[in-house]
Write a protein that holds these residues in place. Sequence first.
Motif, PDB file in Angstrom:
ATOM      1  N   GLY A 163       0.812  -1.213   0.000  1.00 13.88           N
ATOM      2  CA  GLY A 163       0.000   0.000   0.000  1.00 13.88           C
ATOM      3  C   GLY A 163       0.842   1.258   0.000  1.00 13.88           C
ATOM      4  N   PRO A 164       0.269   2.382  -0.438  1.00  9.05           N
ATOM      5  CA  PRO A 164       1.022   3.633  -0.537  1.00  9.05           C
ATOM      6  C   PRO A 164       1.588   4.115   0.795  1.00  9.05           C
ATOM      7  CG  PRO A 164      -1.061   3.779  -1.752  1.00  9.05           C
ATOM      8  CD  PRO A 164      -1.095   2.506  -0.966  1.00  9.05           C
ATOM      9  N   LYS A 165       0.778   4.059   1.858  1.00 12.00           N
ATOM     10  CA  LYS A 165       1.239   4.580   3.143  1.00 12.00           C
ATOM     11  C   LYS A 165       2.392   3.761   3.702  1.00 12.00           C
ATOM     12  CE  LYS A 165      -3.301   6.448   4.354  1.00 12.00           C
ATOM     13  NZ  LYS A 165      -4.432   6.393   5.318  1.00 12.00           N
ATOM     14  N   LEU A 166       2.292   2.458   3.565  1.00 15.03           N
ATOM     15  CA  LEU A 166       3.337   1.589   4.102  1.00 15.03           C
ATOM     16  C   LEU A 166       4.632   1.762   3.322  1.00 15.03           C
ATOM     17  CD1 LEU A 166       3.224  -0.441   6.457  1.00 15.03           C
ATOM     18  CD2 LEU A 166       3.096  -2.258   4.776  1.00 15.03           C
ATOM     19  N   LEU A 167       4.529   1.983   2.023  1.00 17.64           N
ATOM     20  CA  LEU A 167       5.721   2.170   1.206  1.00 17.64           C
ATOM     21  C   LEU A 167       6.382   3.518   1.488  1.00 17.64           C
ATOM     22  CD1 LEU A 167       4.498   0.755  -2.223  1.00 17.64           C
ATOM     23  CD2 LEU A 167       6.084  -0.315  -0.620  1.00 17.64           C
ATOM     24  N   GLU A 168       5.584   4.528   1.833  1.00 14.42           N
ATOM     25  CA  GLU A 168       6.152   5.833   2.168  1.00 14.42           C
ATOM     26  C   GLU A 168       6.909   5.774   3.482  1.00 14.42           C
ATOM     27  OE1 GLU A 168       3.030   8.670   2.198  1.00 14.42           O
ATOM     28  OE2 GLU A 168       2.648   8.549   0.034  1.00 14.42           O
ATOM     29  N   ASP A 169       6.372   5.046   4.447  1.00 16.08           N
ATOM     30  CA  ASP A 169       7.012   4.917   5.755  1.00 16.08           C
ATOM     31  C   ASP A 169       7.927   3.701   5.718  1.00 16.08           C
ATOM     32  OD1 ASP A 169       7.789   4.910   8.336  1.00 16.08           O
ATOM     33  OD2 ASP A 169       5.794   4.717   9.212  1.00 16.08           O
ATOM     34  N   LYS A 170       9.209   3.952   5.476  1.00 15.50           N
ATOM     35  CA  LYS A 170      10.146   2.851   5.271  1.00 15.50           C
ATOM     36  C   LYS A 170      10.364   2.019   6.530  1.00 15.50           C
ATOM     37  CE  LYS A 170      12.632   5.225   1.572  1.00 15.50           C
ATOM     38  NZ  LYS A 170      13.947   5.734   1.107  1.00 15.50           N
ATOM     39  N   GLY A 171      10.003   2.543   7.676  1.00 15.59           N
ATOM     40  CA  GLY A 171      10.208   1.784   8.900  1.00 15.59           C
ATOM     41  C   GLY A 171       9.066   0.862   9.257  1.00 15.59           C
TER      42      GLY A 171
END
Length: 542
Positions: A163-171
Amino acid sequence: MATARSLGLLFFLLLTSDEETTEEPRNVCRRLQEGHEYDTFDLNDTAQCFTKCGQSEHSPCDVGNLQRYWLNYESYLLENSMETVDMPFVKALIQNISTDVSEDLLYSLMLSQIPRQVMQGEDEPADGVRLPKSLFGALPGNRSAVRLAITVLDIGAGNVFKGPKLLEDKGSSVLNNRMVGLSVGQMHATGLSEPVEITFSHERQPPNVILTCVFWDMAKGDWDSHGCSTVPGDGRTVCRCDHLTFFALLLRPILDLATAQTLTRISQAGSAVSMIFLAFTMVLYVAFRFSLQRFKSEDAPKIHMALSISLFLLNLTFLINVGSSSQGPPASCWVRAAIFHYFLLCVFTWMGLEAFHLYLLAIRVFNTYFGHYFLKLSLLAWGLPVLVVIGAGSSNCYGVYTIRDQENRTSLELCWFQKEPALYATVHGYFLVTFLFGAVVLALVAWKIFTLPSVTAGKGQGPTWKSVLTVLGLSSLVGMTWGLAVLTPLGLSTIYVFTLLNSLQGLFIFCWFIILYFPTQSTTASSSGTARLDQAHSVSQE
């Protein structure tokens, strides 16, 4: 003629051979056709995309279609007469369940096993699914039985089902890269009267990691938590959701690499601003000391100045510590950590002494004479931290301090404590004592300020803006902004607020110093009860 035909045939074969060699290799991860095949070959081939997609920009993937491929796989299982699926990347159980069940159904979801039903009398599994009996009785239609599919899908480390949000937050990550799918009779079950429970076992997570139960929203193409609640436990987390779909447990570090870098920049900028205004405060103090007689005799300005000096040095050592590499000689890192620790304790001590002096001025008032008062305060404020630092240093407590995210990547590294018990005792405990004392004194002083006859007289409009301003100024002296640290576990927003306000303490002290001492003595006396108390305390010492 025969020779010509042979040459023509040879030329044709060469051309067709060249066309075959230049044909692009089959890339299943760019699957564009709507019809999905679920034989063993296609499943194995498509499962490779879980690791291929996202590894390189040169390996393009149709992530959306790949996600639909696996979401539709559960429907395929329900339509076909299959009972189990046992493959490295997917394990599934398909059963016919009577709609007239008399008790909840419990299934085990062990990582290396096919999902199986747990019979009465067996121990509850560490990973499992509990389906309430009301789920089957509330299904539409007069069915005596329905097909149930429980699927465990290993989505790998790529960008499929991230998902977009998970990919943006690399941690952030999906726990064990595992999704759990639940489906009953290919019906869209939502708004269940009793929630289904999915239990995920895991190791104890770091304190900066948030666990969130989520489901895959097909419309958004992203994870969502609506309709799910997260119940943390000891070594496991229970997800309770009011619908059926694919579920997972997300791990989101509060302080990931990007957040740590942003907070560090805010702290550095705030510390630099504080140092500038603290320098102005010290210059003004020297100027006032030569121009105003009261600055030579009163102790309050001296205490303010000592706090300003210690805070200036703390900000300076912080900037040096953060800006310097922690990979140098261990002795250099040890020294930087010890110096930073020393000035931090000095700031805590002077804030506590500000509260003590405020207690003498506003609470005790009488019998407040102490011989060599400021000298004794200075010995305590500059001397006690020396003893604490020596004790911590002799225990070899200083070294490289590392904050890591869920994937064990370094978010922040600096020279600080390498032993947490010493950190809790000599920093957290030390601060807690001074902060609680300051908070109690400030509360008592605020109560006296807001209940003064000069404030409440007249039309009875209550506390004026001057009283509020006085309390805010005093709160900067006793370190109330540091108390916001206790709210940081509430979320990332409170961490940002704490970092910003706390790094600007020097600016707040400068503003208070200007308001309290910059006007003429008569104006100050009429606008600040604290100034009058300073004068009274000075007379009592004489």
